[in-house]
Design an enzyme around this catalytic site. Sequence first.
Site, short mmCIF file in Angstrom:
data_model
loop_
_atom_site.label_atom_id
_atom_site.label_comp_id
_atom_site.label_asym_id
_atom_site.label_seq_id
_atom_site.Cartn_x
_atom_site.Cartn_y
_atom_site.Cartn_z
N CYS A 1 13.84 11.14 5.91
CA CYS A 1 13.82 10.80 7.33
C CYS A 1 15.21 10.84 7.93
O CYS A 1 15.37 10.84 9.14
CB CYS A 1 13.22 9.42 7.52
SG CYS A 1 14.23 8.16 6.78
N GLU A 3 -0.37 7.50 -1.20
CA GLU A 3 -1.35 7.96 -2.20
C GLU A 3 -0.88 9.25 -2.88
O GLU A 3 -1.47 9.67 -3.87
CB GLU A 3 -2.72 8.16 -1.53
CG GLU A 3 -2.81 9.28 -0.51
CD GLU A 3 -2.24 8.91 0.87
OE1 GLU A 3 -1.45 7.95 0.97
OE2 GLU A 3 -2.59 9.62 1.84
N LYS A 31 0.89 -1.17 0.00
CA LYS A 31 0.00 0.00 0.00
C LYS A 31 0.93 1.22 0.00
O LYS A 31 1.40 1.67 1.04
CB LYS A 31 -0.88 -0.02 1.25
CG LYS A 31 -2.21 0.73 1.15
CD LYS A 31 -2.11 2.18 0.75
CE LYS A 31 -1.71 3.08 1.90
NZ LYS A 31 -1.49 4.49 1.45
N SER A 90 5.25 8.50 9.38
CA SER A 90 5.40 9.42 10.53
C SER A 90 5.19 8.66 11.84
O SER A 90 4.54 7.61 11.88
CB SER A 90 4.38 10.55 10.40
OG SER A 90 3.08 10.01 10.40
N GLU A 135 9.14 17.68 13.94
CA GLU A 135 9.76 17.24 12.69
C GLU A 135 9.16 18.12 11.59
O GLU A 135 7.99 17.96 11.20
CB GLU A 135 9.42 15.76 12.40
CG GLU A 135 10.08 15.28 11.12
CD GLU A 135 9.70 13.85 10.71
OE1 GLU A 135 8.58 13.40 11.01
OE2 GLU A 135 10.55 13.19 10.08
P1 NAD Z 1 2.49 9.26 6.85
O1 NAD Z 1 2.64 8.64 8.18
O2 NAD Z 1 1.53 10.39 6.70
O3 NAD Z 1 2.02 8.16 5.77
C1 NAD Z 1 2.68 6.92 5.66
C2 NAD Z 1 1.67 5.88 5.19
O4 NAD Z 1 0.62 5.77 6.15
C3 NAD Z 1 1.01 6.24 3.85
O5 NAD Z 1 0.92 5.09 3.06
C4 NAD Z 1 -0.35 6.76 4.27
O6 NAD Z 1 -1.35 6.51 3.31
C5 NAD Z 1 -0.64 6.00 5.55
N1 NAD Z 1 -1.46 6.77 6.50
C6 NAD Z 1 -1.47 8.11 6.67
N2 NAD Z 1 -2.35 8.45 7.63
C7 NAD Z 1 -2.90 7.30 8.08
C8 NAD Z 1 -3.87 6.99 9.08
N3 NAD Z 1 -4.45 7.95 9.81
N4 NAD Z 1 -4.19 5.71 9.29
C9 NAD Z 1 -3.62 4.73 8.56
N5 NAD Z 1 -2.71 4.97 7.61
C10 NAD Z 1 -2.34 6.23 7.36
O7 NAD Z 1 3.95 9.68 6.35
P2 NAD Z 1 4.35 10.51 5.05
O8 NAD Z 1 3.95 11.93 5.24
O9 NAD Z 1 3.92 9.80 3.84
O10 NAD Z 1 5.94 10.37 5.12
C11 NAD Z 1 6.76 11.23 5.85
C12 NAD Z 1 7.07 10.67 7.23
O11 NAD Z 1 7.69 9.39 7.09
C13 NAD Z 1 8.07 11.51 8.00
O12 NAD Z 1 7.67 11.55 9.34
C14 NAD Z 1 9.38 10.75 7.86
O13 NAD Z 1 10.32 10.96 8.88
C15 NAD Z 1 8.88 9.35 7.88
N6 NAD Z 1 9.85 8.45 7.27
C16 NAD Z 1 10.56 7.64 8.09
C17 NAD Z 1 11.50 6.80 7.57
C18 NAD Z 1 12.30 5.90 8.45
O14 NAD Z 1 13.01 5.09 7.91
N7 NAD Z 1 12.22 6.00 9.75
C19 NAD Z 1 11.73 6.77 6.18
C20 NAD Z 1 10.97 7.60 5.36
C21 NAD Z 1 10.02 8.44 5.92
#
Ligand code: NAD
Length: 509
Positions: free
Chosen positions: A295, A190, A187, A240, A394
Amino acid sequence: MTEVAAPPAEQAQDVKRISHWIGGRTVAGESGRTGPVYNPASGRQSGSVDFATVEEVDRAVQAAKAAFADWRATSLSKKSALLFRVRELLFQHKDDLARLLTAEHGKVFSDAQGEVARGLEVVEFCCGIPELLKGGYSEQASTGIDVYSIRQPLGVVAGITPFNFPAMVPMWMWAPAIASGNTFVLKPSEKDPSASVLTAELLKEAGVPDGVFNVVHGDKVAVDALLGHRDISAISFVGSTPIAKYVYETATRNGKRCQALGGAKNHMIVLPDADIDMAADAAVSAGYGSAGERCMAVSMIVAVGHAADELVGAIKERLPKVKVGDGMQPDSEMGPLVTREHRDKVASYIEKGAEEGATVVTDGRETAPGGDGFFLGVTLLDDVEPNMDVYRDEIFGPVLGVTRVDTYDEAVRLVNENPYGNGVAIFTRDGGAARQFQFDVNVGMVGINVPIPVPVAYYSFGGWKSSLFGDLHIYGPEGIQFYTRGKVVTSRWPDPATSQVDLGFPQTR
Ligand code: NAD
């Protein structure tokens, strides 16, 4: 999460539809719910991605489940040969993948190529799966008894990925998962889903059997359907921290194995003896590369003692040279942010920092290119204090902060008191100080004069504290461990001398 029923009429003809990939073919979504995909450099909507229903997620899981028995039984040498073909095909199409990343994420093309290359390293590591799955063997553990261990796949596993590495982070998951004999449901984010679809097409072309790799697009509905699905054994998540925590708690409550990597606030400590030019170059590339949407981006510099003035001056001097523009323009060094909302949120931290008492050395709002793209220039905030939101949050954008401290101990305390523990770097010429730092610091990935210490593919990637929920890090040896479970066999065979058939063994040995 944003949602649109249909793209505006004047854009409709340019807006491509992005659908699911289930059982080896494109499957149009039937929910009627979609999300907009933008070209962040122009600000125009370029795509409309289907959002899956619970039933559509189930269809993908059933396709994966049906493919599991044959895939699991496929020999290691066949799997390895297939992974080599996958690697070759992805390599041939690396620029096609990179173009999709620039088009939907906004990162500059060279950076997008770098993302694909780093992801491919994980696929290459997985080509060695016969070696990686070797078990242990203890002959004659007791008289006539041998004990050996093997690792077996889990079944259907799922990956949920963030917007900022739309090709690489999925590779961190699907490559070790399918190499280990599992079947996979992805997944993706989006916001930039097209790279996952091209990956699916290439895997099929390489010969990966239908159902081994599936993609469902969507939002919380799709994620929750995966987290609650009884036929899914394990969930890998990157995103996140609040969502990582939610995913980990929900998946484990539902009896699934889970690794959920969260957000970060990475510090770069600069000791007074550091090579300041080296540190300033590193701060600029690690702070503003990919518009700070990494990240492992450096977001806080901790300048120790007299390093601060010289360092801030050296960074400031470099900033006007960072060319911000459309990622497909060859001279662009930093692209736009992923969405307008995210750009506006990041920009609001500049104001907030000033209100909280930080010094705005360079204001990215003043240097952002014009037009409708989601651009923001590079920002440098000095005199940031740990109680400020610009320190605590962040920001995930091109806003680099500098905190000034007097001693090494203060710097380490700041890092260790931070709730995140993804990456950290120290800049110094003193090997003893660097060695002490790696001993002292409570962070999962440490760089010594290296600002973004992402481990190579044959180590594993993962932070500590609120940057990782779960035990095992992702990809590398721990990735293989995550996607397999151990079995230990204790065996005894009748003494061949006692066989009913004369095998020619002596009666006593
Ligand atoms: P996000 O958490 O908003 O989304 C990640 C995934 O979760 C997506 O597929 C999204 O559709 C899904 N999602 C979002 N809200 C949701 C909810 N309420 N319930 C269920 N699923 C949900 O993250 P993002 O904005 O796409 O990515 C950026 C974040 O990812 C930053 O915080 C970054 O630090 C982190 N990140 C961490 C790493 C790591 O290795 N630790 C690597 C890359 C990115």
